[in-house]
Structure formats: C-alpha cells, structure tokens
Design a protein around this motif. Structure first.
Motif, short mmCIF file in Angstrom:
data_model
loop_
_atom_site.label_atom_id
_atom_site.label_comp_id
_atom_site.label_asym_id
_atom_site.label_seq_id
_atom_site.Cartn_x
_atom_site.Cartn_y
_atom_site.Cartn_z
N ASN A 636 -7.19 4.36 4.75
CA ASN A 636 -5.83 4.01 5.19
C ASN A 636 -5.14 3.24 4.09
OD1 ASN A 636 -6.67 1.14 5.53
ND2 ASN A 636 -7.83 1.96 7.27
N ALA A 637 -3.86 2.93 4.31
CA ALA A 637 -3.05 2.28 3.28
C ALA A 637 -3.54 0.87 2.99
CB ALA A 637 -1.59 2.28 3.71
N ALA A 638 -3.94 0.15 4.04
CA ALA A 638 -4.39 -1.23 3.83
C ALA A 638 -5.65 -1.27 2.95
CB ALA A 638 -4.67 -1.89 5.19
N GLU A 645 -5.73 -4.58 -5.24
CA GLU A 645 -5.59 -6.03 -5.36
C GLU A 645 -6.85 -6.71 -5.89
OE1 GLU A 645 -4.44 -7.09 -1.42
OE2 GLU A 645 -2.28 -6.83 -1.81
N ARG A 646 -8.02 -6.08 -5.71
CA ARG A 646 -9.23 -6.71 -6.25
C ARG A 646 -9.45 -6.36 -7.72
NH1 ARG A 646 -12.36 -3.21 -2.38
NH2 ARG A 646 -13.15 -1.43 -3.56
N LYS A 670 5.50 2.39 -2.23
CA LYS A 670 6.47 1.36 -2.63
C LYS A 670 5.77 0.07 -3.04
CE LYS A 670 10.07 3.20 0.42
NZ LYS A 670 10.87 2.98 1.64
N ARG A 671 4.71 -0.30 -2.31
CA ARG A 671 3.97 -1.53 -2.66
C ARG A 671 3.28 -1.38 -4.01
NH1 ARG A 671 2.64 -4.28 2.31
NH2 ARG A 671 1.29 -5.70 1.13
N ARG A 675 4.05 -3.43 -7.69
CA ARG A 675 3.03 -4.12 -8.48
C ARG A 675 2.99 -3.60 -9.91
NH1 ARG A 675 -1.10 -6.96 -5.95
NH2 ARG A 675 -2.46 -6.42 -7.70
N ASP A 676 3.14 -2.27 -10.07
CA ASP A 676 3.03 -1.66 -11.41
C ASP A 676 3.95 -0.44 -11.47
OD1 ASP A 676 2.41 -0.63 -13.85
OD2 ASP A 676 0.27 -0.39 -13.48
#
Length: 722
Positions: A636-638, A645-646, A670-671, A675-676
């Motif tokens: 999933n997206a999360a 993020e790690r 989009k997230r 970030r990059d």
C-alpha cells in the motif's frame, strides 16, 4: 529415581505412539488423496466427453445432418456423408465415455445411445436409394422417420445418472478423508494430552515434550483451530496461522477481528447462523464451502475454504470443538469453469437449434410473400407485402445475432477503421444516455483498423455502454464514460485457444485493437465480476434486464478470434475491454504475425513497486528482477512511503493508482515528488485514463494494466530518461 524412570518411559511410549499415528494416518490420507485425484480426473474426462457426444449427436450435429440428408440429400449428398461421419465420431466418443465410466467404478448403460446413433446411420443408405430413385423428400422422410425422443430422454438421463454416481464416489472418498482426518486429530489430541500429563511430572523433560507436540500439530495437513468452552482459540497449527494471518500470541485468545468466514452461495441456503457460531457451539459442519476474507492489516486476497467442524468430548483438555479448513480456491475455480463451459455449450445448442428452425419459417414466409407480390396488383396490397418483407429482414437480423451467440454464425468480418466505428456509435450512445452522464471517444493512434463484423461490434459496444449506464443510474455513483481504442501486441498462444485461423509460429506475436469502455460508477464485487459474462446473469431487478448483454459481447469477441476482459474494483468503476484482431492496412484480412518487441534491460536501477494485489505484486517483482532491476515492494501507499523515509535508495517509483488506505497511488506520487522532484514516478491503472478532479490535470505518465513486459520495459526506460 523410580518416578524419573517412569516419566521417561511414558515419554518414550508417547513419542512412539505419536510417530506411529502420524505414519499410519499419513499413509492412509495420501492413498485417499491419490484416489480422489484419480476419480476427479475421471469425472472431468467423463463430463467433457459427454458434452462432446451431446454436441455430436444433438440438433446441431448428427440429427441436423440426417434431416438435411433427407430433405436435400439428392442435390447435396455431402449431408448424407456428414451423417455417417458424425455417427462414426459418436461411436468413438461413446467408447471413450464407457471407458471413463468404468474407470470411475460405474457401468454406463449405453444401449439407448447406441440405438439412436445406429438408427440414424443405418437409414442413410435407404435415404440415398430414395434420392437415387427420384422419390420426393416427403416420401423418403415417411419411410425413414424414427421417433428419437425416448432415446434422447434416456440419453440425457443416463449421462446425468452416471455423472451423479461418479460424483457420489468422489463425495464418499471426501467423507472418508474427513473421517480419517478427524480421527487423526482426535488421536493426536489424546496422545498430546497424555504427553502433557507426563511432561508435568518432570521439569527437565518439559521443553522436549512441548517440541514433540508442536511437531505433531505441524504435521497435520490443512488448517486446524481448536476452541475452548468460551469459544476462544485454544490451539492452532502453523497451516491455520498462515491461512488466517494470525499474530504470534499466547493462547487462548479471541477470534481476530480481521478474519471473516462466511457461507459461500452453495452452502448458504437455509442457514441463519455464520459458520463460526456453529463451530463455537460444538455444532457439526461437513466440508462446507465458505469465503475467507482478511481485512486490514492483512492484504491477502479472498479465498474459498472447505470447512468442517466437530464437537470434542475430551475431559481434561478444556476443548469444546475443532475447526478444520482446506483452501480449495483453485479447485473451485476449475469446477466453475467446467460448469460454465457446459452451460454455455447447452445454451448455444438450444439457441442454434431455435434460430435454425426459425430461419426455415422465415424462408417459407419470404418465398410466399415474393410469390404473392407477383400476383397482387393493387398498390395497397404491394405496400402490405413490402411491410411483410421488411419484417422478415428484421427477423433474419435477429437470428443472425442468435447464431452468432451460439457460435454457429461468424458474421461478415471486414476491415473497419476505428474512427468510422466511433463516428457511427457516437449518436447511438449519446441518445441512450441521460444528460447527467457524459461520454467521450478517443484513440491512442490514428488509422487503427480492426477485423470484425461491424453490426455485431456496434451491438456489443452499445450493450457494454448501456450496462455501465444502468450501473451508474441504479447506484447514484458516477457521471462519465470513456470509450478508448489502442493497439496492443500479445505473444503467440495468449489467445491461442480462441484462434480459428493459422497459429503464429514460435517467437511471433499478433497485434490487436483493444476497445475499452470505462466508467466511474460503483464497480463490481469479485463474485459479480466472475459471473458477469454468464448468460442470463444480472444484478438488475426482475423484469429490468435479460442478462444477455455482456454474454453476447463475450460470444462475439470469441467468435471474432479475440477476447473480452473485465477490470473492476468495488467503489472505483469498471473497465470492459474488447480485444479484436487488427486488420491489414490494405485488405479485409487479419494482419500477419509480427516479431515480438524486445524487452529493454535495466542498468542496475532500483525500483519501488507499490501494488495492493498480492499475486500481481509477486509476479511483477519477479519480472522486474528478470529485467535487471532491484525491487522494493509494498502492499500500500503507506508502506511504500515508509520504505523511502527510512533512506532506501530508489531510482524510480512504480505505483498503482487504486490502493486501499488513506493514500492512493496519485497521493503517494505527490508525496514522493515533494520529497524528491527529480525522482521519476510512473503510475499504473486498470482504467482507460479515467481519472477525475485535479488528478486529471497531472502530467505524470500512466501505464495501462495489464501491459506486456516489453511495454513495461519501454515505459520504465522512458521514465528513467533513456
């Protein structure tokens, strides 16, 4: 010291008893499973041969050819030859059917079937002699007429009875398996209780005896869950823990909230309590078909289980009942495919026979009207006769559609430009849609041409559009349809079993035109999606739908050497895809096979794959790794965002648009770009670009699912800047 020797002796005896029980029941169950598999193969072979025999002897086979031999055998003797050939083929199939029945342990009463076949075959010489003597067809028919109705009824009854007997043998073997399975569990539980009693007598032996019990329950095939008197889970084996995605926690514990077991349609009739309530209360279940659904945090797909339950009367163990589960998803899918083929074949034979006889009546009316037109001189009479002729023509169009559905009439395939098809379809579709629903037509490239019957194609597309309209209106969800055309390339054999022409050679592919009708309506459940193309299956209220729209579209696609697929997710819309052969640019024929496109290899990049479908995700990981990519996969997206993020190095993100949870694939994209911005993101969607709101204005590339490996490799290299 004596106590220690006694405890050691009890432990040794218990271990030997466990091993002897496991070996005995393993050998017995293995033998039963082998016998079940053998009988199932026999049952499948019997059903398949029976359907072939029915088709060979039925109204579209031997009977049809014999009737034409009588009526037209003088001018067209090929019908008489075909009758004898069909009879010979039927005798071969009958021998195969008898062999299958014998292998299934039952005797086939073949005399009525043999009598029917021989009756028609033996009358062919008499028919030929009648035609040679110049006798009229009516006289020949009177001489050879034979009442085949009793034999036909006996034929059907014999097939049904024999099939039921073979099936009864399979069910009997399953009952034996369940009994032995339950006995094995009870014996092992008894031995386990005895071992536990012995283990408590000596602290040093405790760990060894617990490991022995773990080995015993691990050896039990299938899922095993035992409940205590309060209905809590007191015991599970590893197979059950994996099947139900259970967390590692001490027993007893309550039934987890993310696991739901419900009756399947075949087992639900007359039942008011769910399966688990019956099992908790110590009720008996015997191989009932149930649905297993795992909700969040699990991401596994729904499965079908054979569930059995029995009460345990074992004093001192504190167990009330035991639940056994066997995953039969693949077996049920195979059984449903066999049933669906049989239903479609029977319906096709019925439809073809009706249309054939109706055409004969129409021909009689047509000739009579034509003769009458030569005799009638009044203007009013001519007007009435012309009206009758137009009605006959409409009747012929109806029977053409019926014969096309029955796979008896292939239509008139011609090369059609997609742009012209859309031009003709647009006014029909817009007239059928209310003002609240918009529709757009688009194609990925100009001058696309496909090979099919134009009238049947328009009818199929219009039926799909009307289905989408009705789904939107009945649910109050959705407002837009999109009809899109694109060219796709599939390797040889991908639709090979539906090809009626030359099969492409090894290393070749066919190009197709995919026409997709996508809506933003309510979507389909998995059960509805599985049955959507079945004749007469409909979710509409009684009297508001025939259930033939998608079935006829599916029949048209198959008859046109193509396919029809459905992509749908509940709450997110539906995409119905007609895949039809591409036409040659200059002639009314199919394109020649083309070499398959090359798969562009990776250059050592790392890819983040976000896909919620477990089977598709597993397959894509293997495919991407074969291309040379390093893959980090998320359900999933999360989970995908957590990987980034790690600090895991990622060169490209490949994300499905529709995913469960608070974030979908577009939100994730989009997230990630926030970030990059330099890291490319490639989206995947099963829908034909039907994305609404602000997302529709996004310039992110969207890859259509399913796509071939070569197409995926090119999209990845393009996104990575090659």
């Amino acid at each position: 010291m004596p106590k220690r020797r006694s405890a050691g002796g009890m432990l040794l005896a218990g271990v030997l008893a466990v091993l002897a029980t496991i070996v005995t029941f393993a050998i017995s169950l293995t033998s039963l499973q082998a016998r079940i598999a053998s009988i199932q193969q026999v049952e499948l072979r019997f059903e398949t041969t029976a359907q072939e025999l029915l088709a060979t002897v039925g109204f579209a086979g031997l009977i049809h050819d014999f009737k034409n031999c009588v009526i037209r055998g003088g001018a067209e003797p090929a019908y008489c030859d075909a009758t004898e050939a069909r009879a010979a083929e039927a005798l071969v199939l009958l021998a195969e059917l008898e062999a299958s029945a014998t292998a299934g342990g039952v005797a086939l009463e073949a005399a009525p079937i043999l009598e029917m076949v021989e009756a028609y075959r033996s009358r062919v010489p008499q028919v030929r002699a009648g035609h040679a003597a110049g006798r009229p067809a009516e006289q020949i028919d009177a001489a050879v007429r034979w009442d085949d109705e009793p034999s036909a009824r006996a034929f059907s009854a014999i097939i049904e009875t024999t099939s039921r007997q073979i099936n009864a043998r399979v069910e009997g073997l399953y009952r034996d398996t369940f009994i032995q399975y339950t006995l094995a569990i009870l014996v092992l539980l008894c031995i386990g209780g005895w071992l536990l009693f012995a283990i408590r007598t000596e602290s040093r032996a405790t760990r060894d005896r617990e490991s022995q019990l773990t080995a015993v329950f691990s050896a039990v095939a299938g899922g095993l869950v035992a409940f205590d008197a309060e209905g809590r889970i007191a015991l599970t084996n590893p197979a059950a823990a994996d099947m139900l995605d259970l967390p590692d926690q001490p027993t007893p514990f309550d039934w987890p909230a993310h696991v739901e077991i419900t009756w399947a349609e075949a087992s639900a009739a007359g039942r008011t309590e769910p399966p688990l309530s019956t099992a908790h209360a110590g009720g008996r279940l015997h191989e009932e078909l149930c649905h297993l659904r795992l909700s969040a945090p699990s991401s596994r797909p729904d499965r079908l289980l054979r569930v059995s339950a029995a009460r345990l009367d074992l004093p001192g163990l504190g167990l009330r009942s035991v639940l056994t589960m066997e995953d039969v998803s693949e077996q049920e899918q195979q059984r449903r495919r066999i049933e669906r083929v049989a239903r479609l074949d029977a319906l096709g034979q019925l439809t073809g026979g009706i249309a054939h006889d109706f055409n004969n009546h129409l021909a009689t009316i047509l000739y009579a009207v034509d003769l009458a037109a030569r005799e009638v001189e009044s203007e009013r009479g001519q007007v009435l006769l012309q009206s009758a002729l137009r009605t006959v023509e409409r009747g012929r169009e109806l029977t053409d559609r019926l014969l096309s559905f029955a796979s008896r009439h292939p239509g008139t395939p011609r090369a059609e430009r997609v742009e012209a098809v859309f031009t003709g379809l647009r006014p029909l579709a817009e007239a059928a849609l209310p003002a609240t629903i918009t529709i757009e037509f688009s194609q990925a490239e100009p001058d696309l041409k496909l090979l099919c019957d134009l009238g049947q194609l328009e009818n199929a597309l219009l039926n799909i559009i009307l289905n989408a309209r009705d789904a939107i209106l009945s649910s109050g969800m959705g407002s837009h349809l999109r009809v899109h055309a694109r060219s796709i390339t599939l390797p040889a054999g991908r639709i090979g079993d539906r090809q009626a022409g030359a099969t492409p050679g090894a290393g070749e592919s066919h190009r197709y035109v995919e026409l997709s009708v996508t809506d933003d309506g309510p979507g389909m459940t998995a059960e509805v999606r599985a049955r959507a193309t079945e004749p007469f299956f409909t979710t509409k209220p009684l009297g508001e739908g025939t259930g033939l729209g998608l079935a006829m579209a599916y029949g048209f696609a198959r008859q046109s050497r193509g396919d029809l697929t459905i992509y749908s997710e509940e709450g997110h819309g539906t995409a119905v895809r007609l895949i039809l052969p591409r036409a040659d640019a200059t002639e009314d024929r199919r394109e020649e096979p083309v070499p398959p496109p090359d798969i562009l290899p990776a250059k050592g990049e790392s890819i983040l794959l976000a896909e919620d479908d477990e089977e598709l995700r597993t397959t894509m990981v293997i495919m991407l790794e074969d291309m040379g990519y390093r893959v980090e996969a998320a359900a999933n997206a999360a989970a995908a965002l957590e990987i980034v993020e790690r600090g895991t190095p990622i060169d490209l993100a490949l994300c499905d648009v529709i995913m469960p949870g608070e974030m979908n694939g577009m939100d994730l994209a989009k997230r990630l770009l926030a970030r990059d911005p330099e890291r490319p993101v490639l989206l995947m969607s099963g829908y034909a670009g039907l994305i609404s709101g602000e997302d529709a204005e996004s310039d992110l590339p969207i890859l259509r699912k399913p796509c071939m490996p070569a197409e995926l490799s090119r999209a990845l290299r393009a996104a990575l800047g090659d």
